[in-house]
Write an enzyme that holds these catalytic residues in place. Structure first.
Site, PDB file in Angstrom:
ATOM      1  CB  SER A  68     -17.947 -24.717  13.153  1.00 17.10           C
ATOM      2  OG  SER A  68     -18.279 -23.768  14.131  1.00 17.10           O
ATOM      3  CE1 TYR A  96     -19.776 -21.099   9.063  1.00 17.01           C
ATOM      4  CE2 TYR A  96     -20.446 -20.883  11.359  1.00 17.01           C
ATOM      5  CZ  TYR A  96     -19.513 -21.249  10.413  1.00 17.01           C
ATOM      6  OH  TYR A  96     -18.312 -21.780  10.822  1.00 17.01           O
ATOM      7  CE  LYS A 138     -18.370 -24.653   8.309  1.00 13.20           C
ATOM      8  NZ  LYS A 138     -17.444 -25.066   7.254  1.00 13.20           N
TER       9      LYS A 138
HETATM   10  C1  UD1 Z   1     -19.095 -17.671  15.257  1.00 17.55           C
HETATM   11  C2  UD1 Z   1     -19.642 -19.062  15.105  1.00 17.55           C
HETATM   12  C3  UD1 Z   1     -18.516 -20.009  14.830  1.00 17.55           C
HETATM   13  C4  UD1 Z   1     -17.802 -19.598  13.575  1.00 17.55           C
HETATM   14  C5  UD1 Z   1     -17.301 -18.188  13.720  1.00 17.55           C
HETATM   15  C6  UD1 Z   1     -16.752 -17.794  12.369  1.00 17.55           C
HETATM   16  C7  UD1 Z   1     -21.670 -19.502  16.321  1.00 17.55           C
HETATM   17  C8  UD1 Z   1     -22.264 -19.786  17.645  1.00 17.55           C
HETATM   18  N1  UD1 Z   1     -20.342 -19.395  16.309  1.00 17.55           N
HETATM   19  O1  UD1 Z   1     -18.304 -17.673  16.433  1.00 17.55           O
HETATM   20  O2  UD1 Z   1     -18.999 -21.298  14.648  1.00 17.55           O
HETATM   21  O3  UD1 Z   1     -16.758 -20.461  13.299  1.00 17.55           O
HETATM   22  O4  UD1 Z   1     -18.363 -17.317  14.107  1.00 17.55           O
HETATM   23  O5  UD1 Z   1     -17.090 -16.577  11.948  1.00 17.55           O
HETATM   24  O6  UD1 Z   1     -22.338 -19.436  15.339  1.00 17.55           O
HETATM   25  N2  UD1 Z   1     -17.999 -10.090  20.406  1.00 17.55           N
HETATM   26  C9  UD1 Z   1     -18.177  -8.825  20.965  1.00 17.55           C
HETATM   27  N3  UD1 Z   1     -17.964  -7.743  20.185  1.00 17.55           N
HETATM   28  C10 UD1 Z   1     -17.579  -7.834  18.875  1.00 17.55           C
HETATM   29  C11 UD1 Z   1     -17.404  -9.126  18.308  1.00 17.55           C
HETATM   30  C12 UD1 Z   1     -17.640 -10.232  19.100  1.00 17.55           C
HETATM   31  O7  UD1 Z   1     -18.520  -8.710  22.137  1.00 17.55           O
HETATM   32  O8  UD1 Z   1     -17.435  -6.794  18.211  1.00 17.55           O
HETATM   33  C13 UD1 Z   1     -18.256 -11.270  21.240  1.00 17.55           C
HETATM   34  C14 UD1 Z   1     -19.420 -12.097  20.745  1.00 17.55           C
HETATM   35  O9  UD1 Z   1     -20.626 -11.644  21.270  1.00 17.55           O
HETATM   36  C15 UD1 Z   1     -19.036 -13.479  21.247  1.00 17.55           C
HETATM   37  C16 UD1 Z   1     -17.507 -13.479  21.242  1.00 17.55           C
HETATM   38  O10 UD1 Z   1     -17.132 -12.118  21.163  1.00 17.55           O
HETATM   39  O11 UD1 Z   1     -19.476 -13.647  22.569  1.00 17.55           O
HETATM   40  C17 UD1 Z   1     -16.929 -14.207  20.047  1.00 17.55           C
HETATM   41  O12 UD1 Z   1     -17.601 -13.752  18.863  1.00 17.55           O
HETATM   42  P1  UD1 Z   1     -17.091 -14.115  17.400  1.00 17.55           P
HETATM   43  O13 UD1 Z   1     -15.627 -13.875  17.301  1.00 17.55           O
HETATM   44  O14 UD1 Z   1     -17.978 -13.461  16.429  1.00 17.55           O
HETATM   45  O15 UD1 Z   1     -17.241 -15.688  17.312  1.00 17.55           O
HETATM   46  P2  UD1 Z   1     -18.491 -16.647  17.600  1.00 17.55           P
HETATM   47  O16 UD1 Z   1     -19.763 -15.938  17.460  1.00 17.55           O
HETATM   48  O17 UD1 Z   1     -18.196 -17.351  18.869  1.00 17.55           O
END
Ligand code: UD1
Length: 353
Positions: A127, A152, A156
């Protein structure tokens, strides 16, 4: 030559899409999944799409005897693709030992069998989390691994390092570490897709569940970052493009094109999209209005990350086919499909309703 591939985590989100892609490219697949975070019902979707019956071993890979028995029963496996792992960032912060035990012990057992049964090819599900909060974007494969942001992420990083050490000591197996960015979307048939077991944490399922009414409101975690609209930047990669990268990685190893016995590839679209832009893309693609508010930052979030994917394009011949509209369109179609599914499939999020 054998075309038999063992896929661990085959009933999971990326695993199930990869089963489809492997079958469509002439591979024979065997799945192993204990269904602790997924459902066997997903294989029905894979079977409908491909017309092939899939064998799944309901085995916990932390159990070495049961894992070994799969390899004993299946001779001439040409490669293992290892997806099976826990992946919820927040849960890993609360239960680090669960993550260390499950993700590391299963990997050790899989590598032990790869060694004992002389399996020539190994593809590991890594990842972009291994980059932590990078100093420079886009990240290339040479960008240093920084401090992991969660247990997590640490699993990785440790997984990658364990495979690198294993590769250095074992010249019978060639390995590839695929660093995924943000997988999203679903198969165009809407017969397989992402199935969060609990309230989803990842952005795309939160978007689709908000649109369908399972979640009352989406919170954007922060709009005061130093980005073009203040929200975080991510690299969304369609799950079917990601699945195909595994087939190409396996082809590459089987054809002996690898430059060393452990290689790394970034698998991302190469484009950064903000959280607010993702919401807009969903609204524009589907015509659905999303109920969202701006909330505080989520602890542990990386501000901005996206991939330099030149290496995968050049070496693997990988060309992502789908864009953000395809991602949102397919994710929405899938969400509508699971909403109508009969409960006999025992889908985890159906049980919650
Ligand atoms: C995270 C992990 C990634 C992993 C993935 C799997 C980190 C940095 N990244 O990705 O390696 O493969 O999870 O679960 O550890 N967001 C909102 N509101 C929400 C949900 C998300 O604003 O309700 C935003 C988050 O703040 C983020 C973006 O959307 O900025 C993506 O979030 P998310 O889909 O959870 O993925 P990552 O955190 O990037």
């Amino acid at each position: 030559m054998s075309k038999k591939v063992l896929v661990t985590g085959g009933t999971g989100y990326i695993g199930s899409h990869t089963l489809v892609d492997l079958i469509e490219n002439g591979y024979d697949v065997i799945s192993v999944d204990n269904n602790s975070r997924s459902t066997i019902g997903m294989l029905e979707g894979v079977e409908k799409i491909t017309g092939k019956k899939i064998k799944n071993y309901k085995v916990d890979l932390c159990n070495i005897d049961e894992t070994r028995a799969i390899f004993e029963e299946n001779s001439s496996i040409i490669g293992v693709i290892h997806f099976a792992a826990y992946k919820a960032v927040g849960e890993s912060v609360e239960k680090p030992l669960l993550y260390f035990h499950n993700n590391m012990q299963s990997l050790i057992n899989v590598m032990q069998c790869i060694q004992d049964f002389n399996i020539p090819n190994f593809v590991f599900s890594s990842s972009c989390t291994v980059y932590g909060n990078p100093d420079k974007i886009p990240v290339t494969e040479e960008t240093p691994r920084k401090q992991a942001e969660s247990p997590y992420g640490l699993t990785k990083q440790m997984g990658e390092q364990m495979i690198e050490s294993f590769a250095a000591s074992n010249n019978k197996t060639n390995s590839i570490l695929l660093r995924y960015f943000n997988p999203a979307g679903a198969h165009a048939s809407a017969l397989i897709g992402e199935l969060p077991i609990d309230r989803p944490q990842n952005l795309t399922p939160v978007i689709t569940q908000t649109a369908i009414g399972k979640i009352s409101q989406l919170t954007v975690f922060g709009n005061d970052y130093a980005t073009r609209d203040g929200s975080c930047i991510r690299d969304m990669i369609h799950v079917c493009d990601l699945a195909h990268a595994h087939t190409l990685a396996l082809n590459y190893l089987i054809e002996g094109k690898n430059k060393s016995n452990c290689e790394v590839f970034n698998i991302g679209s190469g484009d950064g999209i903000t959280v607010l832009e993702s919401i807009k893309a969903f609204e524009e693609t589907t015509g659905e209005k999303l109920n969202y508010v701006i909330g505080p930052r989520r602890p542990g979030d990386v501000i901005a990350i996206y991939a330099n994917n030149d290496k995968a394009k050049k070496e693997l011949g990988w060309i992502p086919k789908y864009d953000i509209k395809d991602i949102m369109h397919s994710a929405w179609k899938w969400e509508q499909y699971i909403e109508k599914l009969p409960t006999h499939l025992d889908l985890p999020n159906k049980r919650l309703n």
